[in-house]
Scaffold this motif. Sequence first.
Motif, PDB file in Angstrom:
ATOM      1  N   MET A 102       0.831  -1.198   0.000  1.00 27.70           N
ATOM      2  CA  MET A 102       0.000   0.000   0.000  1.00 27.70           C
ATOM      3  C   MET A 102       0.867   1.249   0.000  1.00 27.70           C
ATOM      4  O   MET A 102       0.370   2.357   0.111  1.00 27.70           O
ATOM      5  N   VAL A 103       2.171   1.072  -0.091  1.00 33.71           N
ATOM      6  CA  VAL A 103       3.099   2.193  -0.076  1.00 33.71           C
ATOM      7  C   VAL A 103       3.019   2.942  -1.395  1.00 33.71           C
ATOM      8  O   VAL A 103       3.108   2.351  -2.471  1.00 33.71           O
ATOM      9  N   GLY A 104       2.859   4.253  -1.309  1.00 31.22           N
ATOM     10  CA  GLY A 104       2.785   5.064  -2.510  1.00 31.22           C
ATOM     11  C   GLY A 104       4.029   5.871  -2.773  1.00 31.22           C
ATOM     12  O   GLY A 104       4.041   6.761  -3.622  1.00 31.22           O
ATOM     13  N   ASN A 105       5.120   5.555  -2.052  1.00 33.09           N
ATOM     14  CA  ASN A 105       6.377   6.291  -2.207  1.00 33.09           C
ATOM     15  C   ASN A 105       7.171   5.710  -3.372  1.00 33.09           C
ATOM     16  O   ASN A 105       7.651   4.577  -3.309  1.00 33.09           O
ATOM     17  N   GLY A 106       7.317   6.495  -4.448  1.00 31.55           N
ATOM     18  CA  GLY A 106       7.975   5.992  -5.648  1.00 31.55           C
ATOM     19  C   GLY A 106       9.420   5.619  -5.457  1.00 31.55           C
ATOM     20  O   GLY A 106       9.939   4.733  -6.143  1.00 31.55           O
ATOM     21  N   GLY A 111      13.339   1.242  -5.335  1.00 31.13           N
ATOM     22  CA  GLY A 111      14.301   0.414  -4.624  1.00 31.13           C
ATOM     23  C   GLY A 111      13.968  -1.067  -4.736  1.00 31.13           C
ATOM     24  O   GLY A 111      14.860  -1.909  -4.835  1.00 31.13           O
ATOM     25  N   LEU A 112      12.684  -1.408  -4.728  1.00 32.26           N
ATOM     26  CA  LEU A 112      12.283  -2.806  -4.913  1.00 32.26           C
ATOM     27  C   LEU A 112      12.707  -3.314  -6.284  1.00 32.26           C
ATOM     28  O   LEU A 112      13.185  -4.446  -6.422  1.00 32.26           O
ATOM     29  N   GLN A 113      12.559  -2.480  -7.294  1.00 27.77           N
ATOM     30  CA  GLN A 113      13.013  -2.878  -8.620  1.00 27.77           C
ATOM     31  C   GLN A 113      14.518  -3.118  -8.639  1.00 27.77           C
ATOM     32  O   GLN A 113      15.006  -4.054  -9.274  1.00 27.77           O
ATOM     33  N   SER A 114      15.245  -2.289  -7.911  1.00 31.91           N
ATOM     34  CA  SER A 114      16.711  -2.377  -7.933  1.00 31.91           C
ATOM     35  C   SER A 114      17.231  -3.663  -7.308  1.00 31.91           C
ATOM     36  O   SER A 114      18.345  -4.092  -7.616  1.00 31.91           O
ATOM     37  N   ASN A 164      17.685   5.157  -4.293  1.00 31.77           N
ATOM     38  CA  ASN A 164      18.438   4.022  -3.780  1.00 31.77           C
ATOM     39  C   ASN A 164      17.693   3.331  -2.652  1.00 31.77           C
ATOM     40  O   ASN A 164      16.967   3.952  -1.893  1.00 31.77           O
ATOM     41  N   ALA A 165      17.879   2.030  -2.525  1.00 29.78           N
ATOM     42  CA  ALA A 165      17.318   1.300  -1.393  1.00 29.78           C
ATOM     43  C   ALA A 165      18.113   1.633  -0.138  1.00 29.78           C
ATOM     44  O   ALA A 165      19.313   1.905  -0.192  1.00 29.78           O
ATOM     45  N   LYS A 207      16.667   9.277   0.669  1.00 29.42           N
ATOM     46  CA  LYS A 207      16.428   8.164  -0.245  1.00 29.42           C
ATOM     47  C   LYS A 207      14.949   7.845  -0.390  1.00 29.42           C
ATOM     48  O   LYS A 207      14.502   7.373  -1.440  1.00 29.42           O
ATOM     49  N   LEU A 208      14.182   8.069   0.672  1.00 24.13           N
ATOM     50  CA  LEU A 208      12.748   7.783   0.645  1.00 24.13           C
ATOM     51  C   LEU A 208      11.926   8.967   0.151  1.00 24.13           C
ATOM     52  O   LEU A 208      10.705   8.876   0.044  1.00 24.13           O
ATOM     53  N   GLY A 209      12.586  10.078  -0.127  1.00 28.14           N
ATOM     54  CA  GLY A 209      11.870  11.251  -0.611  1.00 28.14           C
ATOM     55  C   GLY A 209      11.061  11.953   0.456  1.00 28.14           C
ATOM     56  O   GLY A 209      10.050  12.585   0.162  1.00 28.14           O
ATOM     57  N   LEU A 210      11.515  11.858   1.720  1.00 27.80           N
ATOM     58  CA  LEU A 210      10.809  12.465   2.850  1.00 27.80           C
ATOM     59  C   LEU A 210      11.502  13.763   3.237  1.00 27.80           C
ATOM     60  O   LEU A 210      12.697  13.768   3.512  1.00 27.80           O
TER      61      LEU A 210
END
Length: 226
Positions: A102-106, A111-114, A164-165, A207-210
């Motif tokens: 449910m995470v909407g953070n791109g 990072g999951l793709q990486s 980045n993760a 990294k999380l865009g926060l």
Amino acid sequence: MRAVSVDKDNNKMTHKIRVIVADDHECIRVGVKYLLQARPNIEVVGEAADTHGLAVLLDACACDVVVSDIAMPGIDGSSNAVPFLRRLLRRRPHPHVVALTMVGNGHLLSGLQSIGVSGIIDKRDAAQTLVDAIAVVVSGRVHLSEQVRVALNVAQRAPHLYANALSAREWEVFQLYAQGLAVHEIAERLQRSGKTISTQKRSAMRKLGLETEDDLVEYARQIGVI
């Protein structure tokens, strides 16, 4: 080898895709199994409520695809399955992974793709796209649900942020800070300097865009850390 069954009407062999479903919410597991068991080419071979259970299943039975939540309890006690999935995807051979979230953070999704996650499904899209996602990843391609594509596109339009993760240490600091510990308390608990903890906290947020403390708390709520 995949499980094999015989189509009696057409008298020919069909290969079933073996799937393990992992999510700490029983209602999600039930819903996912309902979607998948209706498909004759898919066989649900097990289900788990945390990464420990998932690890046991992976050792006990072969599967082609793991459909997994990313915010379920981890082996280390955290509410984060990503480190386990990262280790799983480093194995040779390894099953394909379709992440449910449910995470909407791109930036986290990127990072999951990486780390090699080939399917990412927003839980709101699961009913429409999960079956297709499993077929796509088994064929060696990538599948992203509509909500996930939107989040990734937003992240790509923000070049000052990083995709980045998080490192294991950054994730550790992020969790403790989100749970209410001050920087000096985290430093004492982890036996690191306050400067190091502050640096790792800032790096995790970047990294999380926060950008703000409120962003951090809201994001932690989204993924089940608090």
